[in-house]
Design an enzyme around this catalytic site. Structure first.
Site, short mmCIF file in Angstrom:
data_model
loop_
_atom_site.label_atom_id
_atom_site.label_comp_id
_atom_site.label_asym_id
_atom_site.label_seq_id
_atom_site.Cartn_x
_atom_site.Cartn_y
_atom_site.Cartn_z
CG ASN B 282 -2.35 -0.38 0.82
OD1 ASN B 282 -3.06 0.38 0.18
ND2 ASN B 282 -2.73 -1.60 1.16
CG ASN B 307 -7.86 -7.61 -0.99
OD1 ASN B 307 -8.53 -8.58 -1.35
ND2 ASN B 307 -6.81 -7.18 -1.68
CB ILE B 308 -13.21 -6.04 -0.58
CG1 ILE B 308 -12.47 -5.27 -1.67
CG2 ILE B 308 -13.38 -5.19 0.65
CD1 ILE B 308 -13.31 -4.14 -2.26
CB CYS B 369 -8.05 -2.37 7.10
SG CYS B 369 -9.65 -1.55 6.95
CB SER B 370 -6.70 0.02 2.96
OG SER B 370 -5.82 -1.07 2.81
CD1 TRP B 373 -14.16 0.80 3.45
CD2 TRP B 373 -14.29 3.03 3.41
NE1 TRP B 373 -13.70 1.21 2.25
CE2 TRP B 373 -13.77 2.58 2.17
CE3 TRP B 373 -14.49 4.40 3.61
CZ2 TRP B 373 -13.43 3.47 1.15
CZ3 TRP B 373 -14.15 5.27 2.59
CH2 TRP B 373 -13.61 4.80 1.37
CG ASP B 374 -14.47 -2.72 3.38
OD1 ASP B 374 -15.70 -2.63 3.38
OD2 ASP B 374 -13.74 -2.26 2.50
NE ARG B 415 -16.29 -2.69 0.50
CZ ARG B 415 -15.62 -1.84 -0.29
NH1 ARG B 415 -15.99 -1.65 -1.56
NH2 ARG B 415 -14.59 -1.17 0.17
#
EC number: 3.1.3.95
Lengths: 540, 597
Positions: B282, B307-308, B369-370, B373-374, B415
């Site tokens: 990142n 990740n997502i 996280c990044s 929000w997840d 999402r």
């Protein structure tokens, strides 16, 4: 032989680790003829800790410095650790445990010495399952009779004295049938399904041999069975071996029923694993469950490679097949494999649970186990000589009875209200089948039990279980009578690892026991209040 | 529940002041109202029969005892009186333990206007440590307790909780944390809520400078504070370190300020939810993580949650093995190859670590996280669920979702892809579903700890996609405000709250202050068959859950028996007082004997 000869050192200072959250115990360790005792030092808990030596499956010893450690792996899958002062003492005690836990003599085993308070010798032994069950069958149909042809066990050493057979077949014919079936296990009634008038039979393989021998009486017996059934009834022979294996059995004198010889009967092969592969599957599973080292991410494939759940699935599927034949197709079913003392019993007993609401009650299930396993000659002594931890190469050991209990557990999970008993009973039966203070699971057959006078000289597990104080542990408080057939789902997603059994000693912090406790409270409160009502109105 | 009970039973107010004089004959007039005093003195009449009133606390239907404790009631009229106080979900009840006084206090919790602690653990003087309760009905109740082992904590918390059910107050603001309106119009961070809680001594200007160093201006703000040890869970996005390894003095100072809100701790624990490789990667896009050199008083660990995109692919594989046909031959290894349960395990393990740090008081925790929000929402909300029993109630869980997910800008619209035909959008991911799955795993492991049942979770998931309610629409609070979601849509919670009975776990047992640590081992995690394979007719689906159903029946049956018993007793006592001694009607008796349980 005197036990004292095997006790090299009777006493030692030791510390016991029981795993999980149980506290360590320190105190004096004693080896007796049948037990390992630990009397804790006065400042800790006053309770004596007691282990039946018979329940020890394997003993491992390790010494370092001036003390030693013995790891006991028990048949109920518990792992215990004893830290003992003194190297010699440790080795002596380990030797004693090894010797005493593997004694083969039945009549010097603990049940012959055990005299618990509140129980009378001979209680509950008097129920004779075949006779009792026949009374029920006789109420439903007159086509069957109780035969005492095996009164002296000469016809079939692994059958009980009385068996249920078609009324039209006489004892002489039965004697000839017995000679045509392995171990004398001629076809007998296992269950009469009153709603459709169909029956479930069990036997061993016919002794057809390479010449494809036939036996007129055996053929007549099976024809008579169809005649007892609903008009135009067909029959299915569920063979628990593969077609290939059944054919091969001819070379050693066994085989299958020839199609032409048994009109109206069709053979189905549903291979079920038995013997050593089954035992090894059990051992692999227990090892995987106890393995804390392995990378957990591979748990699922490891679980799969144990094949235990596949065996559960196959057993339930075959039982469903038998039940379906009787319930939906109006067919009579004969189940056998080779000896007819293992998978045959697994299938017939499961099929009954699926079909018969009475067998799902507390008494009904106990009678089912007594009738379809103990009296029907499942060789408990051979099969349960060792559990999953033993280092000795398995000879006759096989966890068929455990597989049965697991299947019952799967049923209870899928039908949480339909069985009157709970997981507690299944776990108790598992423990006692492998090591017990009671005589119920001793020996391999009724004949052996008679020779050893088990009935008169030991206590019955059933009478101990049916005491009021045990009920909370064993019963399912949510039970409501379900008169229907319970068809289990056998999809792999519907079958779970029986955590209460296999992860019993390493369970999550809070299991469903808390929930059961709550249910029991409500049931008890309800019963109490209900009991109070008539009194209240009487006092008016 | 508390409110409802209170509304329904407001008439019982009148019964509150009761006095039975020892001189009066109990049988004729049981209650004489005295409104001048609020204490009621009850004395047992010697002819009062064998019903021992002193052993019972009055209980209304649905009323439950929460806690009880021995206290000194400092009566402004008669001085200190030793007694036992009982707190239910409806009332505070005190009975004197002194033989010469039969004082009873019976105060519905709705009367309470304020609860204060008086004195501290080291306060001197007799009866200096305890609680002072200000009532709306013009009185104060003072209780003194023993100065040992946080003896008032339980009572204080129960009272706070049940007297003020609307506000599950984390005790904010306090000396160390303040509420800031810096984001009132979403000008600091458009994906954050309008109200933020930040360290007391950090000014709004400082916050603005910190925002420049955090991805999308998502600065560290408070999620949860431990009521006892005052350690906190703080959430944010990654620092904008970049390839050059940039530093920001304000951010470093700010993290130190967070750490110092609790003087006892020397290190702030930073949990970066990502695998370390991804965190490093990142940096190339301007992000990164807190380095040791820049943040001396912090300890960083990576939680290895993917990740997502990984999660989306994993769920796709789950679908492949269950729909339309379930993979039968190698079910377990197929399931393993989806890695879904492994991801669940990592998320739960991360949350357990967060909860454990905070609960042990060892450290405050910052989670990111990044973008925060997840994975961050998963971790903070699951940790809060483990730490705080309030969030395990229906209402509490709704608040948890509303706060940690909806307000803090989990991008539900992106999402889920509400209304968007672009099904292959790389922004889509089942992060919220994964969170609910983790909650379900906890439900399985702690069957009595949650007020809600499986059906509640399935309903939430169904309406995550249905768009029937405004709850999960849009990506953040600012967008919801612009679109006037509050005025134009109905909330999902209005549906769940109006059907609460359907969503209640009958085995729920209220427990305060219990931290739940689920076992996050593959052996104890299960595929949520009732959700993922619910469309397959061959899988046994039993809804509503037969065990819950049967238990409710048993409960109803028991209540029915109790009620009938009471009716009978009433009828009997009526008959007795009528002095009739006729023998019982035998047929009537039979009808009772025949009732089955």
């Amino acid at each position: 032989m005197e036990f004292s000869e095997l006790i090299y050192t009777g006493r030692a200072q030791a510390e016991l680790l029981r795993g999980g959250e149980a506290p360590r115990l320190r105190g004096t360790l004693c080896v007796t003829g049948h037990h390992l005792l630990l009397s804790p030092e006065p400042q800790s808990t006053p309770d004596l800790w007691l282990l039946l030596l018979r329940s020890v499956d394997s003993v491992e010893k390790r010494v370092a410095g001036d003390s030693g450690t013995i790891t006991l792996r028990c048949k109920d899958l518990r792992v215990l650790q004893l830290d003992i002062e003194g190297v010699e003492t440790t080795l002596d005690i380990a030797r004693s445990i090894e010797a005493l836990s593997s004694l083969e003599s039945v009549i010097t085993s603990f049940p012959f010495f055990y005299r618990p308070k509140g129980l009378r010798l001979g209680d509950a032994w008097h129920f004779h399952p075949p006779e009792r069950y026949y009374k029920r069958v006789a109420r439903e149909t007159t086509a069957w009779r109780l035969s005492e042809v095996n009164q002296d066990f000469s016809l079939c050493p692994s059958y009980p004295r009385a068996v249920i057979v078609p009324r039209t077949v006489d004892d002489d014919a039965l004697a000839r049938c017995a000679r045509f079936r392995q171990g004398g296990r001629f076809p007998v009634l296992s269950y009469h399904h009153a709603p459709t008038g169909t029956v479930l039979l069990r036997s061993s393989q016919p002794l057809a041999g390479p010449q494809k021998k036939r036996c007129a009486e055996d053929e007549e017996l099976l024809a008579a069975v169809l005649a007892c059934g609903p008009p135009g009834a067909r029959g299915f022979i569920v063979d628990t071996r593969s077609a290939q294996a059944a054919k091969q059995a001819r070379l050693t004198g066994g085989g299958t029923e020839a199609k032409a010889a048994y009109p109206g009967w069709r053979r189905l092969h549903r291979p079920l694993e038995r013997g050593r592969p089954l035992q090894e599957s059990f051992m692999r599973l227990v090892k995987a469950c106890g393995d804390t080292e392995q990378s957990m991410d591979l748990w699922l494939s490891r679980l799969e490679s144990c094949h235990w759940l596949a065996h559960v699935k196959e057993a339930l599927t075959t039982a469903c097949l038998a039940a379906q034949g009787m319930e939906r197709e109006g067919a009579c079913i004969l189940v056998h494999g080779t000896e007819g003392t293992d998978n045959t019993l697994l299938v017939t007993s499961l099929a009954q649970l699926i079909l018969d609401p009475l067998s799902r009650t507390m008494t009904g299930f106990q009678e089912l186990v007594e009738r379809e396993w103990i009296q029907a000659g499942h060789p408990f002594q051979l099969r349960c000589a060792h559990s999953a931890f033993s280092h000795t190469r398995p000879k006759h050991e096989a966890p068929t009875f455990l597989l049965f209990l697991d299947c019952v557990w799967q049923l209870s999970r899928q039908f949480p209200l339909s069985l009157e008993f709970g997981e507690g009973l299944l776990l108790t039966l598992f423990e006692h089948a492998y090591a017990s203070s009671f005589g119920t699971f001793l020996c391999n057959s009724e004949k052996e039990r008679c020779l050893c006078e088990v009935r008169t000289r030991t206590h019955s597990l059933w009478s101990a279980l049916n005491q009021a104080k045990e009920q909370r542990k064993l019963r399912n408080p949510l039970y409501v009578l379900n008169p229907l057939t319970i068809w289990p789902s056998v999809e792999p997603q519907s079958l779970r690892l029986w955590q209460g059994m296999f992860l019993r000693w390493s369970r999550p912090p809070e299991s469903s026991e808390v929930v059961w406790e709550k249910v029991w409270q409500i049931v008890a409160e309800g019963e109490k209040t209900e009991g109070a009502q008539p009194t209240a109105s009487a006092s008016a | 529940m508390g409110c409802f009970l209170r509304a329904r039973l407001s008439h019982s107010w009148e019964l509150q002041e009761q006095r039975v004089s020892s001189m009066a004959a109990a049988s004729t007039s049981k209650y004489n109202s005295h409104s001048l005093e609020n204490e009621s003195i009850k004395r047992m009449s010697r002819e009062g029969g064998n019903q021992d009133l002193s052993e019972t606390v009055p209980r209304l239907p649905g009323e439950m005892l929460i806690t009880d404790k021995e206290v000194i009631y400092i009566c402004p009229f008669n001085g200190p009186i030793k007694g036992r106080v009982y707190i239910t979900n409806y009332r505070l009840y005190l009975r004197s333990l002194e033989t010469d006084s039969a004082l009873i206090l019976d105060v519905p919790l709705g009367v309470i206007s304020r609860i204060e602690k008086m004195g501290g653990a080291s306060s001197r003087g007799e009866n200096a440590y305890g609680l002072d309760i200000t009532c709306k009905d013009l009185r104060n109740l003072r209780f003194a307790l023993k100065q040992e082992g946080h003896s008032r904590r339980d009572m204080f918390e129960s009272l706070m909780k049940y007297a003020f059910p609307l506000a599950h107050s984390l005790g904010l603001p306090n000396h160390h944390w303040r509420i800031t309106f810096i984001n009132k119009c979403y000008e600091l961070c458009d994906t954050y809520p309008a109200l933020l809680v930040v360290p007391y001594r950090t000014s709004d200007d400082d916050l603005r400078r910190v925002a420049t160093f955090r991805s999308r201006n998502r600065i560290p703000v408070l999620s949860w504070i431990h009521p006892e040890n005052k350690t906190v869970i703080v959430r944010c996005s990654q620092p904008l370190v970049g390839m050059s390894g940039k530093r920001n003095k304000d951010d470093e100072k700010y993290l130190d300020a967070i750490r110092e809100t609790n003087r006892q701790i020397s290190k702030l624990t930073i949990y970066d939810a990502r695998p370390s490789v991804n965190a490093v990667a990142n940096k190339a896009t301007g992000g990164g993580y807190e380095s040791d050199d820049a943040y001396h008083n912090a300890e960083l660990s990576f939680l290895d949650i993917h990740n997502i995109h990984v999660m989306r692919e994993s769920l796709k594989k789950v679908k492949d093995i269950v729909y339309p046909n379930v993979e039968e031959s190698h079910w377990l290894s197929s399931l393993e190859s989806t890695h879904w349960l492994e991801h669940i395990k990592l998320v739960l393990t991360g949350a357990i670590q967060v909860a454990d740090k905070v609960s042990s008081g060892k450290s405050s925790v910052l989670v990111h996280c990044s973008d925060g929000w997840d994975r961050t929402s998963q971790l903070t909300s699951l940790a809060m669920l483990m730490l705080d029993s309030f969030y395990r109630t229906i209402e509490g869980f709704e608040i948890l979702v509303q706060k940690e997910w909806i307000s803090f800008g989990h991008k539900f619209a992106s999402r889920i892809g509400h209304g968007d035909k672009n099904h292959a959008d790389a922004d889509r991911s089942p992060i919220f579903l994964q969170f609910i799955d983790c909650v379900w795993q906890m439900l399985k492991q702690f069957p009595t700890a949650f007020e809600f049942n499986e059906r509640f979770l399935v309903t939430i998931l169904d309406h995550l996609y249905s768009c029937r309610f405004g709850t999960f629409l849009f990506n953040c609070e600012s967008a919801r405000e612009r679109q006037k979601v509050m005025e134009r849509t109905v909330s999902l919670w209005s549906l769940t709250n109006s059907n609460k009975e359907k969503f209640k776990n009958p085995f729920y047992t209220k427990e305060i202050n219990r931290v739940l640590y689920p076992v996050a081992s593959m052996r104890h995690l299960e595929l949520w068959v009732n959700y993922y394979i619910r469309w397959n007719p061959r899988i046994k689906q039993q809804q509503p859950n037969p065990v819950e159903q049967r238990y409710m029946e048993l409960l109803a049956l028991r209540d029915d028996y109790i009620k009938r018993l009471e009716d009978l007793q009433l009828a009997n006592s009526a008959k007795l007082s009528a002095a009739s001694s006729s023998p019982p009607n035998s047929s009537q008796m039979m009808s009772h004997l025949q009732t089955q349980f």
